[in-house]
Design an enzyme around this catalytic site. Structure first.
Site, PDB file in Angstrom:
ATOM      1  N   VAL A 154      14.428 -41.140  28.208  1.00 42.54           N
ATOM      2  CA  VAL A 154      13.709 -39.886  28.401  1.00 42.54           C
ATOM      3  C   VAL A 154      12.503 -40.176  29.266  1.00 42.54           C
ATOM      4  O   VAL A 154      11.809 -41.176  29.064  1.00 42.54           O
ATOM      5  CB  VAL A 154      13.266 -39.283  27.049  1.00 42.54           C
ATOM      6  CG1 VAL A 154      12.456 -38.012  27.264  1.00 42.54           C
ATOM      7  CG2 VAL A 154      14.477 -38.996  26.166  1.00 42.54           C
ATOM      8  N   CYS A 155      12.260 -39.318  30.241  1.00 42.71           N
ATOM      9  CA  CYS A 155      11.070 -39.420  31.079  1.00 42.71           C
ATOM     10  C   CYS A 155      11.028 -40.807  31.739  1.00 42.71           C
ATOM     11  O   CYS A 155      12.043 -41.305  32.210  1.00 42.71           O
ATOM     12  CB  CYS A 155       9.840 -39.113  30.237  1.00 42.71           C
ATOM     13  SG  CYS A 155       8.340 -38.707  31.164  1.00 42.71           S
ATOM     14  N   THR A 156       9.866 -41.446  31.744  1.00 40.34           N
ATOM     15  CA  THR A 156       9.726 -42.719  32.453  1.00 40.34           C
ATOM     16  C   THR A 156      10.297 -43.895  31.683  1.00 40.34           C
ATOM     17  O   THR A 156      10.198 -45.044  32.144  1.00 40.34           O
ATOM     18  CB  THR A 156       8.249 -42.974  32.793  1.00 40.34           C
ATOM     19  OG1 THR A 156       7.456 -42.828  31.620  1.00 40.34           O
ATOM     20  CG2 THR A 156       7.772 -42.015  33.865  1.00 40.34           C
TER      21      THR A 156
END
Length: 233
Positions: free
Chosen positions: A102-104
């Site tokens: 998720v995300c970075t």
């Protein structure tokens, strides 16, 4: 009897807590799901919101998982030099049914050598840097490439979790999870991505520049280590 679905999610200092807790809240609705939060120790881990989260197991003790999930946050970039964490991610990924972020958190997968030639997404403000790992960046809330499933920035993790829930347990189960948690987003502003009409373009440019300044050095260093190792061959 419901089969057990083991999900190992990393937790680390300065994690964006919603990257972790949002998907976990939804994924625990999958019948048979068992979620472990994994770190070097089981001591409290500070998040980016000022409160801490307790890991449930360690890298040394964690069992093999059906799903390995890496959340994001500024702390994810510190993991790019954490050999123990990266070795754990690689080992888990070998037998996992799904490799996810998720995300970075996607950058941790990249540093572990798991993104080369694969379509992947992350938060828009760091998106372009994924190419340093040989990945194919794709702008979307959720991107699937084989057994690799990645979510975009922060709240995209909820869409990611529902996508994964449907993959594991079927769309009907995923719909029931969505309904039980009343996930029916109707934001008061139309500014959720840089492409939306109310998005502040000066802020967009500023955040992209700031993230590149803070993060590109560690990303390039990790990509360089991959290029000189057996991981990339």
């Amino acid at each position: 009897m419901t089969d057990e679905i083991r999900i190992n999610a990393l937790v680390f200092p300065d994690v964006t807590q919603l990257d972790l807790t949002g998907p976990v809240q939804f994924l625990t609705g999958i019948p048979g799901a068992v979620v472990d939060l994994v770190w070097h120790s089981t001591d409290p881990v500070p998040t980016d919101c000022g409160f801490s989260i307790l890991p449930t197991t360690t890298f040394a003790d964690a069992r093999p998982a059906d799903v390995i999930m890496i959340p994001g946050g500024q702390g994810a970039f510190n993991l790019l030099e954490d050999a123990v964490a990266l070795d754990f991610v690689r080992a888990q990924a070998r037998d996992a049914r799904y490799i996810t972020s998720v995300c970075t958190g996607a950058f941790v997968l990249g540093a572990a050598g798991l993104l080369k030639g694969r379509r992947v997404t992350t938060h828009w403000a760091s998106h372009a840097m994924l190419s340093h790992f040989g990945a194919i960046p794709e702008q979307a809330r959720v991107v699937r490439d084989g057994n690799l499933i990645t979510g975009g920035g922060v709240t995209s993790g909820i869409d990611f979790a529902l996508t994964l829930a449907a993959e594991i347990a079927g769309p009907d189960v995923a719909r029931r999870i969505q309904l039980a948690l009343e996930y029916d987003p109707q934001p008061p502003f139309d500014a959720g991505t840089p492409a939306r009409p109310e998005a502040d373009q000066e802020f967009v440019a500023s955040l992209i520049a700031s993230n590149r300044e803070r993060r590109e050095g560690p990303v390039l260093a990790a990509a360089g280590r991959n290029a000189g190792s057996d991981i990339a061959r």
